[in-house]
Write a protein that holds these residues in place. Structure first.
Motif, PDB file in Angstrom:
ATOM      1  N   PRO A 135     -11.142  59.167  45.527  1.00 33.22           N
ATOM      2  CA  PRO A 135     -12.571  59.246  45.870  1.00 33.22           C
ATOM      3  C   PRO A 135     -13.263  57.888  45.852  1.00 33.22           C
ATOM      4  CG  PRO A 135     -11.990  60.882  44.206  1.00 33.22           C
ATOM      5  CD  PRO A 135     -10.821  59.957  44.327  1.00 33.22           C
ATOM      6  N   ILE A 136     -14.185  57.708  46.761  1.00 29.24           N
ATOM      7  CA  ILE A 136     -15.043  56.522  46.761  1.00 29.24           C
ATOM      8  C   ILE A 136     -16.309  56.792  45.945  1.00 29.24           C
ATOM      9  CG2 ILE A 136     -16.523  55.098  48.248  1.00 29.24           C
ATOM     10  CD1 ILE A 136     -14.305  55.157  50.323  1.00 29.24           C
ATOM     11  N   ILE A 137     -16.762  58.032  45.950  1.00 28.24           N
ATOM     12  CA  ILE A 137     -17.895  58.435  45.103  1.00 28.24           C
ATOM     13  C   ILE A 137     -17.330  59.056  43.838  1.00 28.24           C
ATOM     14  CG2 ILE A 137     -19.953  59.878  44.933  1.00 28.24           C
ATOM     15  CD1 ILE A 137     -20.162  59.781  47.973  1.00 28.24           C
ATOM     16  N   THR A 138     -17.806  58.603  42.684  1.00 25.40           N
ATOM     17  CA  THR A 138     -17.221  59.043  41.426  1.00 25.40           C
ATOM     18  C   THR A 138     -18.298  59.281  40.378  1.00 25.40           C
ATOM     19  OG1 THR A 138     -15.653  58.433  39.673  1.00 25.40           O
ATOM     20  CG2 THR A 138     -16.894  56.651  40.682  1.00 25.40           C
ATOM     21  N   GLY A 139     -17.954  60.082  39.396  1.00 24.01           N
ATOM     22  CA  GLY A 139     -18.848  60.305  38.264  1.00 24.01           C
ATOM     23  C   GLY A 139     -18.371  59.596  37.014  1.00 24.01           C
ATOM     24  N   SER A 140     -17.262  58.836  37.115  1.00 22.82           N
ATOM     25  CA  SER A 140     -16.718  58.161  35.938  1.00 22.82           C
ATOM     26  C   SER A 140     -16.647  56.664  36.173  1.00 22.82           C
ATOM     27  CB  SER A 140     -15.314  58.699  35.612  1.00 22.82           C
ATOM     28  OG  SER A 140     -14.442  58.502  36.707  1.00 22.82           O
TER      29      SER A 140
ATOM     30  N   GLU B   7     -21.148  48.272  35.469  1.00 24.40           N
ATOM     31  CA  GLU B   7     -21.738  47.529  36.590  1.00 24.40           C
ATOM     32  C   GLU B   7     -21.385  48.234  37.898  1.00 24.40           C
ATOM     33  OE1 GLU B   7     -19.736  43.970  35.573  1.00 24.40           O
ATOM     34  OE2 GLU B   7     -21.443  43.117  34.526  1.00 24.40           O
ATOM     35  N   MET B   8     -22.012  49.383  38.123  1.00 27.23           N
ATOM     36  CA  MET B   8     -21.663  50.221  39.261  1.00 27.23           C
ATOM     37  C   MET B   8     -22.865  50.462  40.157  1.00 27.23           C
ATOM     38  SD  MET B   8     -19.270  53.008  37.240  1.00 27.23           S
ATOM     39  CE  MET B   8     -18.435  53.599  38.716  1.00 27.23           C
ATOM     40  N   PHE B   9     -22.600  50.681  41.432  1.00 27.16           N
ATOM     41  CA  PHE B   9     -23.653  51.014  42.380  1.00 27.16           C
ATOM     42  C   PHE B   9     -23.949  52.509  42.305  1.00 27.16           C
ATOM     43  CE2 PHE B   9     -22.046  47.110  44.387  1.00 27.16           C
ATOM     44  CZ  PHE B   9     -23.240  46.448  44.620  1.00 27.16           C
ATOM     45  N   ARG B  10     -25.208  52.842  42.144  1.00 27.99           N
ATOM     46  CA  ARG B  10     -25.633  54.232  42.039  1.00 27.99           C
ATOM     47  C   ARG B  10     -25.679  54.873  43.420  1.00 27.99           C
ATOM     48  NH1 ARG B  10     -29.514  57.175  38.919  1.00 27.99           N
ATOM     49  NH2 ARG B  10     -29.217  59.369  39.514  1.00 27.99           N
ATOM     50  N   VAL B  11     -25.224  56.100  43.506  1.00 24.31           N
ATOM     51  CA  VAL B  11     -25.301  56.887  44.735  1.00 24.31           C
ATOM     52  C   VAL B  11     -26.279  58.036  44.487  1.00 24.31           C
ATOM     53  CG1 VAL B  11     -24.042  58.371  46.344  1.00 24.31           C
ATOM     54  CG2 VAL B  11     -22.949  56.327  45.409  1.00 24.31           C
ATOM     55  N   THR B  12     -27.293  58.163  45.344  1.00 22.67           N
ATOM     56  CA  THR B  12     -28.283  59.224  45.160  1.00 22.67           C
ATOM     57  C   THR B  12     -28.829  59.678  46.505  1.00 22.67           C
ATOM     58  OG1 THR B  12     -30.375  59.830  44.104  1.00 22.67           O
ATOM     59  CG2 THR B  12     -30.155  57.540  44.832  1.00 22.67           C
ATOM     60  N   SER B  13     -29.223  60.929  46.558  1.00 18.45           N
ATOM     61  CA  SER B  13     -29.891  61.450  47.752  1.00 18.45           C
ATOM     62  C   SER B  13     -31.391  61.611  47.512  1.00 18.45           C
ATOM     63  CB  SER B  13     -29.288  62.808  48.142  1.00 18.45           C
ATOM     64  OG  SER B  13     -29.501  63.755  47.108  1.00 18.45           O
TER      65      SER B  13
ATOM     66  N   LYS C 215     -25.521  65.288  38.852  1.00 20.05           N
ATOM     67  CA  LYS C 215     -25.181  64.387  37.746  1.00 20.05           C
ATOM     68  C   LYS C 215     -25.151  62.965  38.293  1.00 20.05           C
ATOM     69  CE  LYS C 215     -20.827  64.168  36.479  1.00 20.05           C
ATOM     70  NZ  LYS C 215     -19.459  64.488  36.024  1.00 20.05           N
ATOM     71  N   PRO C 216     -25.199  61.942  37.442  1.00 19.60           N
ATOM     72  CA  PRO C 216     -25.138  60.563  37.936  1.00 19.60           C
ATOM     73  C   PRO C 216     -23.847  60.324  38.716  1.00 19.60           C
ATOM     74  CG  PRO C 216     -25.843  60.595  35.643  1.00 19.60           C
ATOM     75  CD  PRO C 216     -25.403  61.993  35.976  1.00 19.60           C
ATOM     76  N   SER C 217     -23.963  59.654  39.849  1.00 17.63           N
ATOM     77  CA  SER C 217     -22.790  59.358  40.674  1.00 17.63           C
ATOM     78  C   SER C 217     -22.853  57.911  41.148  1.00 17.63           C
ATOM     79  CB  SER C 217     -22.704  60.323  41.858  1.00 17.63           C
ATOM     80  OG  SER C 217     -23.912  60.332  42.586  1.00 17.63           O
ATOM     81  N   ASN C 218     -21.692  57.342  41.370  1.00 16.29           N
ATOM     82  CA  ASN C 218     -21.593  55.920  41.675  1.00 16.29           C
ATOM     83  C   ASN C 218     -20.508  55.663  42.709  1.00 16.29           C
ATOM     84  OD1 ASN C 218     -23.268  54.993  39.164  1.00 16.29           O
ATOM     85  ND2 ASN C 218     -21.639  56.259  38.298  1.00 16.29           N
TER      86      ASN C 218
END
Length: 455
Positions: free
Chosen positions: A159-164, A171-177, A193-196
């Motif tokens: 996966p490119i989008i992850t929760g871990s 130091e991760m980029f946040r993914v949000t809608s 939940k938070p995703s990155n």
């Protein structure tokens, strides 16, 4: 008539009566009654010379042609009387495919700085250096897959989008809608939940190694580290194999075999492009690559490496002490000055390494390794993974990790755990190694760095 690539025309075994060449004009030179064009189509480093007579139709086309224009030439492939070229094209028809405004076209027949070319990254593949670079990048990626396929590895799309957070660095980029500035709770976000964006596919590929055996993933990874060093980018590619029923020694063997294979493949299959970098970028490139091929990599424990660094008379910017993470200056000293070849440093202090690395019997170090190469420093970072459930859970508690978020990872230790090991190799750093290029921004087509998101 079907187009012939310039690489095939230059490698022709005999004259060709009817040929069609298409490419971009590197230069145009007019003489009385005829003109010379040098064309390149990106298929190779070389250009092919085209000679066209000044017929009314061709003169009309020539008036629209300058450096950078794309053209199609139909004619005959004949032996060239000129030095340094076997073949040339005697053009019978010349067509302008796309004009290039000579007032604004930024690539003229002169050397441009790397800094300037980064500002026109969309055009820099038209230059010799960056055309060679991105041909080599393509062939190196193909070689990675061939290496693993020949060894019976399975390729896993992680996966490119992850929760871990695999590295635990945060130091991760946040993914949000959610809308920018939204105060909605994270439960209302797309995933609840938070995703990155991922920093590594390792945890996922471990699961497949514990099912299919030897596996690897090779894909983009992301790190929101505000760093402007020549070795760091926010978006980069990682090669991450995992080998089952294996230990740290097996892991180091695989990394060494892979580096040697990739270096040999590039020398065998990209000789012309490699030679450009050896001539114009790094005069020591060929000797560095030859040493990698013929010399076994040095292997030494972290504690021994620290002792070597502490005893040397060389002055370092970062003072050396046991328990520190080695800096680039320390890594390069070990492989460039002390051993003069690639070096594995292994058995690092547990306090500077992630939770998943196997605890050694001393209780202070983990079965981790870094492979250090000249000019770059670390090119591989890996470890034997902690397969013992109780030890793994204790490490997660020690590091303050929420075990509930890693329930699936812990399951792999509950149900048929097995010793396994793996590493991550920075693909761009491997490309820097085989080209002698010093800045990661020059081995990525469109680099993503702090405050830079053009193209």
């Amino acid at each position: 008539m079907k187009r012939t690539k310039i690489i095939d025309a230059l490698n022709a075994q005999a004259p060709v009566q009817d040929i069609r060449i298409m490419g971009w004009v590197r230069s145009k030179r007019d003489s009385k009654g005829f003109s010379f064009l040098a064309l390149n189509d990106g298929s190779c480093l070389g250009t092919i010379q085209v000679i066209v007579d000044h017929t009314p139709e061709i003169e009309a086309a020539l008036s629209r042609i300058g450096t950078g224009a794309s053209v199609a030439v139909s004619g005959e492939l004949v032996e060239s009387p000129g030095k340094g070229q076997k073949w040339e094209v005697r053009g019978k028809a010349l067509e302008v495919v796309g004009e290039a405004d000579q007032e604004t076209f930024p690539l003229q027949k002169k050397r441009h700085s790397d800094e300037f070319l980064r500002s026109i990254a969309h055009l820099r593949p038209r230059t010799n250096k960056f055309g060679a670079m991105f041909r080599m990048r393509s062939r190196l990626a193909q070689a990675v897959h061939r290496f693993f396929a020949d060894k019976g590895f399975f390729y896993v799309h992680t996966p490119i989008i992850t929760g871990s957070d695999c590295e635990g660095a945060g130091e991760m980029f946040r993914v949000t809608s959610l809308e920018a500035g939204s105060r909605e709770p994270v439960e209302n976000d797309f995933f609840g939940k938070p995703s990155n964006l991922t920093v590594s596919g390792q945890l996922s590929v471990e699961m497949f190694a514990l099912s299919l055996g030897d596996c690897y993933t090779f894909g983009p990874t992301f790190r929101a580290e505000n760093s402007n060093t020549p070795r760091h980018a926010a978006e980069f590619w990682m090669i991450e194999p995992e080998i089952c029923f294996a230990d740290l020694a097996d892991d180091m063997d695989l990394g060494e075999e892979m580096i040697k294979y990739l270096v040999g493949h590039m020398l065998d299959n990209c000789a012309e492009d490699v030679e450009l970098f050896a001539q114009w970028v790094d005069k020591s490139l060929m000797s560095t690559l030859e040493t990698i091929l013929k010399e076994p990599f040095e292997r030494l424990p972290y504690t021994e490496a620290i002792n070597i660094l502490m005893k040397t008379k060389k002055q370092f910017e970062f003072p050396v002490e046991w328990g520190m993470d080695l800096q680039t200056e320390h890594e390069r000293f070990l492989c460039e000055e002390k051993f003069k070849k690639p070096v594995y440093v292994y058995d690092y202090p547990k306090v500077i390494k992630p939770f998943y690395m196997r605890m050694n019997d001393d209780g202070k170090t983990v079965a981790a390794m870094d492979c250090l190469v000249p000019r770059i420093g670390e090119i591989i970072g890996g470890s034997q993974r902690e397969e013992r459930l109780d030890v793994l859970m204790a490490r997660m508690d020690e590091m303050g990790l929420n075990k509930e978020e890693y329930w699936w990872y812990l399951d792999s230790r509950r149900f048929g755990t097995a010793p396994h090991a793996g590493f991550g190799m920075g693909f761009e750093r491997m490309l820097m190694l085989v080209t002698g290029v010093h800045n990661i921004r020059d081995v990525i087509p469109f680099p993503r760095t702090p405050k830079s998101l053009d193209f």
